[in-house]
Design a protein around this motif. Structure first.
Motif, PDB file in Angstrom:
ATOM      1  N   LEU A 148      -0.743   1.209 -10.274  1.00 42.79           N
ATOM      2  CA  LEU A 148       0.423   2.074 -10.459  1.00 42.79           C
ATOM      3  C   LEU A 148       0.771   2.243 -11.942  1.00 42.79           C
ATOM      4  O   LEU A 148       1.175   3.329 -12.370  1.00 42.79           O
ATOM      5  CB  LEU A 148       1.624   1.498  -9.694  1.00 42.79           C
ATOM      6  CG  LEU A 148       1.543   1.563  -8.166  1.00 42.79           C
ATOM      7  CD1 LEU A 148       2.753   0.881  -7.547  1.00 42.79           C
ATOM      8  CD2 LEU A 148       1.468   3.022  -7.698  1.00 42.79           C
TER       9      LEU A 148
ATOM     10  N   ARG B 136      -2.060  -3.831  -7.107  1.00 45.88           N
ATOM     11  CA  ARG B 136      -1.300  -2.591  -6.952  1.00 45.88           C
ATOM     12  C   ARG B 136      -0.476  -2.274  -8.197  1.00 45.88           C
ATOM     13  O   ARG B 136      -0.343  -1.114  -8.596  1.00 45.88           O
ATOM     14  CB  ARG B 136      -0.383  -2.702  -5.734  1.00 45.88           C
ATOM     15  CG  ARG B 136       0.320  -1.405  -5.349  1.00 45.88           C
ATOM     16  CD  ARG B 136      -0.668  -0.311  -5.038  1.00 45.88           C
ATOM     17  NE  ARG B 136      -0.023   0.897  -4.571  1.00 45.88           N
ATOM     18  CZ  ARG B 136      -0.607   2.073  -4.476  1.00 45.88           C
ATOM     19  NH1 ARG B 136      -1.905   2.186  -4.826  1.00 45.88           N
ATOM     20  NH2 ARG B 136       0.043   3.116  -4.047  1.00 45.88           N
TER      21      ARG B 136
ATOM     22  N   GLU C 117       0.994   5.818 -13.729  1.00 48.54           N
ATOM     23  CA  GLU C 117       2.238   6.280 -14.345  1.00 48.54           C
ATOM     24  C   GLU C 117       2.047   6.578 -15.834  1.00 48.54           C
ATOM     25  O   GLU C 117       2.637   7.519 -16.370  1.00 48.54           O
ATOM     26  CB  GLU C 117       3.336   5.239 -14.133  1.00 48.54           C
ATOM     27  CG  GLU C 117       3.800   5.142 -12.688  1.00 48.54           C
ATOM     28  CD  GLU C 117       4.926   4.137 -12.503  1.00 48.54           C
ATOM     29  OE1 GLU C 117       5.270   3.452 -13.488  1.00 48.54           O
ATOM     30  OE2 GLU C 117       5.456   4.033 -11.388  1.00 48.54           O
TER      31      GLU C 117
ATOM     32  N   SER D 178       3.726   1.626  -1.472  1.00 48.70           N
ATOM     33  CA  SER D 178       4.484   1.781  -2.719  1.00 48.70           C
ATOM     34  C   SER D 178       3.777   2.779  -3.628  1.00 48.70           C
ATOM     35  O   SER D 178       2.619   2.579  -3.995  1.00 48.70           O
ATOM     36  CB  SER D 178       4.624   0.431  -3.423  1.00 48.70           C
ATOM     37  OG  SER D 178       5.311  -0.503  -2.603  1.00 48.70           O
ATOM     38  N   SER D 179       4.492   3.835  -4.016  1.00 54.02           N
ATOM     39  CA  SER D 179       3.900   4.874  -4.866  1.00 54.02           C
ATOM     40  C   SER D 179       4.378   4.796  -6.318  1.00 54.02           C
ATOM     41  O   SER D 179       3.858   5.512  -7.166  1.00 54.02           O
ATOM     42  CB  SER D 179       4.229   6.260  -4.303  1.00 54.02           C
ATOM     43  OG  SER D 179       5.640   6.436  -4.200  1.00 54.02           O
ATOM     44  N   THR D 180       5.350   3.930  -6.573  1.00 47.84           N
ATOM     45  CA  THR D 180       5.837   3.734  -7.940  1.00 47.84           C
ATOM     46  C   THR D 180       6.031   2.245  -8.193  1.00 47.84           C
ATOM     47  O   THR D 180       6.101   1.444  -7.244  1.00 47.84           O
ATOM     48  CB  THR D 180       7.184   4.457  -8.177  1.00 47.84           C
ATOM     49  OG1 THR D 180       8.187   3.866  -7.346  1.00 47.84           O
ATOM     50  CG2 THR D 180       7.072   5.948  -7.860  1.00 47.84           C
TER      51      THR D 180
ATOM     52  N   GLU E  38       0.819  -1.199   0.000  1.00 47.10           N
ATOM     53  CA  GLU E  38       0.000   0.000   0.000  1.00 47.10           C
ATOM     54  C   GLU E  38       0.860   1.259   0.000  1.00 47.10           C
ATOM     55  O   GLU E  38       0.484   2.281  -0.581  1.00 47.10           O
ATOM     56  CB  GLU E  38      -0.914  -0.011   1.233  1.00 47.10           C
ATOM     57  CG  GLU E  38      -1.925   1.119   1.279  1.00 47.10           C
ATOM     58  CD  GLU E  38      -2.945   1.020   0.140  1.00 47.10           C
ATOM     59  OE1 GLU E  38      -3.452   2.075  -0.283  1.00 47.10           O
ATOM     60  OE2 GLU E  38      -3.207  -0.106  -0.325  1.00 47.10           O
TER      61      GLU E  38
ATOM     62  N   GLU F 299       9.188   1.036  -6.462  1.00 46.94           N
ATOM     63  CA  GLU F 299       9.023   0.744  -5.036  1.00 46.94           C
ATOM     64  C   GLU F 299       8.267  -0.561  -4.837  1.00 46.94           C
ATOM     65  O   GLU F 299       8.574  -1.344  -3.930  1.00 46.94           O
ATOM     66  CB  GLU F 299       8.296   1.896  -4.348  1.00 46.94           C
ATOM     67  CG  GLU F 299       9.117   3.188  -4.282  1.00 46.94           C
ATOM     68  CD  GLU F 299       8.352   4.302  -3.610  1.00 46.94           C
ATOM     69  OE1 GLU F 299       7.179   4.072  -3.200  1.00 46.94           O
ATOM     70  OE2 GLU F 299       8.894   5.416  -3.491  1.00 46.94           O
TER      71      GLU F 299
END
Length: 369
Positions: free
Chosen positions: A95, A91, A99, A35-37, A33, A40
């Motif tokens: 992401l 996820r 992106e 992780s933003s990229t 949760e 990550e």
């Protein structure tokens, strides 16, 4: 026979404790949760689902359990790993979409902004003049004919009544294709197209044939080894020299405006009678002749400019193409397109025509009459 071995060290398999497994899963879900990229998330996958992750190590300890405990432990670990795989996949998708949207925004091009356009191209002056000359004849109902640039000796010489010992066949004029015994050459004129047209289309015939021709000429201000010609051919009943004169007058006026032409007797193997066509100088209109105070660079104060050759089609040429010269007659003419461009624009050097400098094409087209 010995019985089953139920002895095992509880500390050795502590990682298989249900509470411990739940802790691994909770920690992994928190990392997912957070992780933003995608980078990550990749690191979180390595830490919590990789070969040295806590769940992977716990899975290896299942073999230390007694047989009756292995099934339950295996199910517990498998369910935990499956749950993490689903979380990672969800996820990863979220992401990736985010992106991609960010990339599209960052790389967006505002199509309403003014931009610096590249310079516009320009037709080559020779191409432009050929198009103009074609338009003149198509408007009169003539057709455009084309042919190969590598020709046979028969089409280029024999059918045009050029004898085997004619000087034009020599190496100083003709570019032959190896081996010489094959009888192939780079055409020295566009007249072979006329031969092919009579053989293939029959008569009556009204055609023009523009195109490249090749001769072993010097490369200088007034000569090129590769240049362009435009030839015309008419074969029909009752065609005379008067029809030829009227056609050339019409073409000259279309190209140069109000200008006169004249014919001087000449010799060509493929026409009889033959003539050279001259244009009255369209700059001085003959006023510079004998007038040293008003010299003309265009005609060198001669009053006339040599333009091309013409004549009535030789009966031998008609017979070679299967046309009865007792029934049909015709005329033919030809002129250099490159030199016609020079006449119209005052271009001083033919070498400029093959340098590929677009500035030359723009300047010539801008100054064309």
């Amino acid at each position: 026979m010995s019985g089953p071995n139920d002895n095992f060290d509880p500390k050795q398999v502590a990682a298989l404790d249900p509470a411990q497994i739940d802790g691994f899963v909770t920690e992994a879900l928190s990392a997912i949760e957070a992780s933003s990229t995608t980078a990550e998330l990749k690191q979180a996958r390595h830490d919590h689902a990789g070969e040295v992750s806590p769940l992977a190590l716990a899975n290896r300890e299942i073999g230390a359990l007694p047989p009756h405990a292995r099934k339950e432990a295996g199910q517990r670990v498998g369910q935990a790993r499956g749950r993490l795989n689903q979380a990672f996949a969800a996820r990863q998708e979220a992401l990736s979409v985010a992106e991609e949207e960010a990339t599209l925004v960052a790389e967006r091009v505002d199509m309403t902004l003014p931009v610096d356009l590249g310079p516009r191209g320009a037709l080559h002056p020779v191409t432009n003049l050929i198009d103009e000359m074609i338009d003149v004849f198509v408007a009169m109902g003539w057709e455009v004919a084309d042919g190969p640039q590598v020709e046979s000796e028969w089409h280029n010489f024999d059918a045009l009544n050029l004898a085997p010992d004619h000087p034009a066949r020599a190496l100083q004029d003709t570019l032959w294709i190896d081996p010489p015994s094959a009888g192939k050459l780079l055409r020295t004129q566009t007249s072979p197209v006329q031969i092919r047209a009579m053989l293939e289309r029959g008569v009556p015939l009204y055609i023009i044939s523009p195109g490249k021709v090749f001769r072993a000429d010097e490369y200088d201000a007034t000569h090129l080894p590769v240049f362009h010609q435009l030839e015309g051919l008419v074969v029909d009943k009752g065609i005379s020299m008067a029809d030829l004169r009227g056609t050339l007058d019409h073409l000259a006026q279309a190209m140069f405006g109000d200008v006169r032409t004249r014919m001087r007797p000449h010799y060509f193997p493929f026409t009889e009678p033959s003539a050279e066509v001259d244009l009255q100088c369209f700059v001085c209109h003959g006023e510079s002749v004998g007038n040293p105070e008003r010299p003309c660079r265009t005609c060198r104060s001669e009053g006339w400019i040599e333009w091309g050759g013409c004549g009535v089609v030789n009966p031998r040429v008609l017979a070679a193409c299967g046309v009865d010269p007792e029934v049909y007659s015709g005329f033919a003419f030809g002129m250099g397109v490159d030199r016609t461009v020079m006449f119209r624009t005052g271009a001083p050097d033919l070498r400029d025509f093959v340098e590929g400098d677009i500035r030359f094409s723009r300047s010539i087209l801008g100054g064309a009459r």
